[in-house]
Scaffold this motif. Structure first.
Motif, PDB file in Angstrom:
ATOM      1  N   LEU A 139       0.828  -1.204   0.000  1.00  0.00           N
ATOM      2  CA  LEU A 139       0.000   0.000   0.000  1.00  0.00           C
ATOM      3  C   LEU A 139       0.868   1.262   0.000  1.00  0.00           C
ATOM      4  O   LEU A 139       0.537   2.259  -0.662  1.00  0.00           O
ATOM      5  CB  LEU A 139      -0.919   0.001   1.222  1.00  0.00           C
ATOM      6  CG  LEU A 139      -2.051  -1.030   1.202  1.00  0.00           C
ATOM      7  CD1 LEU A 139      -2.691  -1.149   2.585  1.00  0.00           C
ATOM      8  CD2 LEU A 139      -3.107  -0.655   0.169  1.00  0.00           C
ATOM      9  N   VAL A 180       2.101   1.860  -3.486  1.00  0.00           N
ATOM     10  CA  VAL A 180       1.026   2.399  -4.330  1.00  0.00           C
ATOM     11  C   VAL A 180       0.818   3.883  -4.051  1.00  0.00           C
ATOM     12  O   VAL A 180       0.695   4.702  -4.974  1.00  0.00           O
ATOM     13  CB  VAL A 180      -0.292   1.617  -4.114  1.00  0.00           C
ATOM     14  CG1 VAL A 180      -1.451   2.311  -4.829  1.00  0.00           C
ATOM     15  CG2 VAL A 180      -0.148   0.184  -4.610  1.00  0.00           C
ATOM     16  N   LEU A 209       1.379   6.958  -6.641  1.00  0.00           N
ATOM     17  CA  LEU A 209       0.339   7.949  -6.969  1.00  0.00           C
ATOM     18  C   LEU A 209       0.830   9.369  -6.709  1.00  0.00           C
ATOM     19  O   LEU A 209       0.546  10.292  -7.484  1.00  0.00           O
ATOM     20  CB  LEU A 209      -0.909   7.682  -6.129  1.00  0.00           C
ATOM     21  CG  LEU A 209      -2.033   6.860  -6.739  1.00  0.00           C
ATOM     22  CD1 LEU A 209      -3.204   6.788  -5.766  1.00  0.00           C
ATOM     23  CD2 LEU A 209      -2.484   7.441  -8.066  1.00  0.00           C
ATOM     24  N   THR A 212      -4.157   9.601  -2.681  1.00  0.00           N
ATOM     25  CA  THR A 212      -3.140   8.885  -1.890  1.00  0.00           C
ATOM     26  C   THR A 212      -3.571   8.745  -0.435  1.00  0.00           C
ATOM     27  O   THR A 212      -3.123   7.835   0.261  1.00  0.00           O
ATOM     28  CB  THR A 212      -1.777   9.613  -1.935  1.00  0.00           C
ATOM     29  OG1 THR A 212      -1.905  10.910  -1.334  1.00  0.00           O
ATOM     30  CG2 THR A 212      -1.282   9.774  -3.365  1.00  0.00           C
ATOM     31  N   ILE A 247      -5.328   5.446   0.752  1.00  0.00           N
ATOM     32  CA  ILE A 247      -4.377   4.334   0.634  1.00  0.00           C
ATOM     33  C   ILE A 247      -3.394   4.360   1.801  1.00  0.00           C
ATOM     34  O   ILE A 247      -3.114   3.333   2.431  1.00  0.00           O
ATOM     35  CB  ILE A 247      -3.637   4.396  -0.718  1.00  0.00           C
ATOM     36  CG1 ILE A 247      -4.638   4.250  -1.863  1.00  0.00           C
ATOM     37  CG2 ILE A 247      -2.570   3.306  -0.806  1.00  0.00           C
ATOM     38  CD1 ILE A 247      -4.065   4.547  -3.223  1.00  0.00           C
TER      39      ILE A 247
END
Length: 587
Positions: A432, A435, A439, A462, A465
């Motif tokens: 996570l 990711v 982003l 973001t 997440i």
């Protein structure tokens, strides 16, 4: 139309404006994928904001995704949260809903409003005083959602559905509001009442035709509720906003339609009964402590080790209001140039006096500045909608680097901290984090190519997440810092009988009282030894530094005592590793 009155602006105004890529020819260096992604985001915003209801429900869903991770899995966070929750718990245990107490002492720093709301939420779960900490957090979650909703409403009324939606998106994604949504204390619900008042003030200021009956009732009800939650803070925010606007307008004529003849009695009906009752109940001691000690103490000097110099909030807000703070900085020049615009003037009148006051009050905590952040978010979205940010200059590009830098620090730093403190690897959190970092870097890449709106949306995305990783998986896994949880779990295993009295020597965190029970004795090593030897079914938790005094008082009776287990962990308040022995009489 309802009592809300007619909309002063076309709610679809933003959707009729030419998109950024239509105003600025695409540079030859701009890759096709950036154009496609930015256009897709713009198209999605246009579709979403074509309907007020569609935009509102999408925003509420986004806010829930931001606020819910960790809501019911993070243990009580010392020290304020369990103090509030414990006082609410004792109201249910005692049946006294006027007085505010923490164990045998008083808790008169804040009025009763938040305690009543926590009692209501815990009762609604059916568990009442036995409810877990998440039940006491429900008012904060509701307050955070209402705050996001009112941000949307004010932004929409000031400009357009899109401005309101994006401002609400920024508030939902902001770090500080996400933290407050998960803590059982006053600030999120206080913000909701402030936002209700500020919305009605904007309607009064904008329309000059007076409030509808519904708006008037909301204004005075929210004002009373805010006072009942945290005293004069809401009066300070709304009062200073009115004062600064009146100075600039050189008139207070626009206040005539405030419906005060109906509203002020409603305000008094909400606030006076409890304030009179607590004064009589405590022989006016409540006011001596809440005003004389707490409020004046914070204004006069840095209280509870929270002193800091002026300018602290300017620096801290970069982190606490991330990712919106990055775009606030990039929009600052436009905001200043447009300060005579009605919406900008109103927002600045809301922000500036409160900000100055809190910068010069010695006691500083991050959440003090929370009441002005929605106005900052709305101002920033007005600047973004005007396509006027300073990202093209070198300093702007440097500031914009805060988008990926903060995301990388939080997204990858938290799972690394878990390895350091707990020795455990959380692959989901790393995934996570990667990711979120990806982003954020994408947001930066798009921003530096002029696609400001798309960059903001990606930066906001973001947030959930990161919060799923940090609040949802990392924080609950930090077993060594949740010492109270460890102690309660250990006590459940080794307690000598079902109904066991517990004393704690050298550890007096409110979370232990909330989890272990109101009757938990907080003492020192000497008294813990005497406590254990007295009649009854008892357990003593003794910090290593208190063990000498504990054993000295036991003297020749040490043979009757056994250490049944030991708990070790890191105490956040004080920042040190501690070790605790759990002792009982030999069985």
């Amino acid at each position: 139309m309802s009592d809300l009155g007619p909309f002063p602006h076309d709610p679809n105004y933003a959707n009729e404006q030419p998109h950024w890529h239509e105003q600025r020819p695409r540079s030859q260096e701009e890759p096709d994928w950036i154009t496609s992604l930015s256009d897709a985001i713009e198209s999605g915003l246009k579709s979403l904001c074509s309907s007020r209801l569609k935009a509102f429900f999408a925003l509420m869903l986004f806010a829930l995704v931001c606020f819910l991770p960790g809501f019911n899995s993070i243990p009580p966070v010392d020290r304020d949260e369990p103090r509030f929750a414990q006082a609410s718990k004792q109201m249910m245990e005692s049946g006294d809903y006027i007085d505010i107490r923490y164990q045998d002492g008083t808790r008169y720093k804040k009025p009763v409003g938040i305690y009543w709301l926590q009692v209501l939420s815990a009762t609604a779960t059916g568990m009442k005083e036995e409810a877990p900490i998440w039940a006491f957090r429900i008012p904060s979650l509701v307050g955070a959602l209402l705050s996001v909703g009112f941000t949307f409403l004010i932004g929409m009324r000031m400009a357009s559905v899109r401005v309101g939606f994006l401002a609400g998106l920024g508030m939902a994604a902001a770090i500080l509001l996400g933290v407050e949504a998960r803590l059982a204390k006053t600030d999120a619900m206080l913000l909701a009442t402030i936002m209700a008042v500020q919305w009605v003030l904007w309607e009064l200021y904008e329309n000059r035709t007076g409030l509808t009956k519904g708006q008037g009732v909301l204004f005075w009800f929210a004002l009373g509720a805010g006072v009942l939650i945290k005293g004069p803070i809401i009066l300070m925010v709304s009062g200073l906003t009115i004062a600064l606007l009146a100075i600039q307008e050189r008139s207070i004529a626009w206040l005539k339609g405030s419906r005060w003849k109906i509203g002020f009695p409603l305000f008094l009906l909400i606030t006076l009964p409890w304030f009179i009752a607590i004064g009589i109940h405590t022989d006016w001691g409540f006011y001596l402590e809440s005003i004389g000690k707490d409020m004046i103490g914070k204004v006069a000097s840095g209280k509870e080790s929270h002193g800091a110099p002026p300018g602290t909030y300017l620096a801290a807000t970069i982190g606490t209001f991330w990712p919106v703070s990055v775009f606030v900085i990039l929009s600052a020049v436009w905001i200043w140039k447009e300060r005579k615009q009605k919406a900008v003037r109103f927002a600045l009148s809301w922000i500036v006096p409160i900000w100055i006051i809190f910068e010069f009050v010695p006691t500083k905590l991050p959440h003090y500045i929370l009441p002005v952040l929605p106005a900052l978010a709305i101002l920033t979205m007005l600047a973004l909608e005007a396509r006027s940010t300073s990202w093209t200059r070198l300093w702007g590009k440097i500031v914009a680097l805060l988008i990926p830098i903060v995301a990388i620090i939080l997204g990858l730093g938290a799972p690394i901290a878990l390895i350091v403190l707990e020795g455990s690897i959380n692959p989901a959190a790393f995934g996570l984090g990667l990711v979120a970092a990806g982003l954020a870097m994408l947001s930066y890449a798009i921003l530096t190519r002029g696609r400001v709106m798309a960059a903001f949306v990606l930066a906001a995305m973001t947030g959930p997440i990161l919060y799923l990783s940090i609040h949802g998986t990392i924080f609950p896994a930090f077993h060594s810092v949740w010492l109270s949880n460890q102690m309660v779990e250990a006590a459940e295993i080794v307690k000598p009988c079902e109904s066991t009295e517990v004393a704690s020597a050298g550890y007096a965190e409110p979370s232990l009282v909330f989890l272990m029970g109101t009757d938990t004795v907080l003492t020192d090593g000497k008294n813990a030894g005497q406590f254990l030897l007295e009649a009854g079914c008892r357990l003593a938790i003794v910090e290593r530094g208190q063990e000498k005094a504990f054993f000295d008082i036991l003297a020749e009776k040490q043979a009757k005592i056994e250490e049944v287990t030991r708990v070790e962990g890191y105490k956040l308040n004080g920042g040190k590793w501690q070790s605790f022995g759990l002792y009982r009489l030999k069985m």
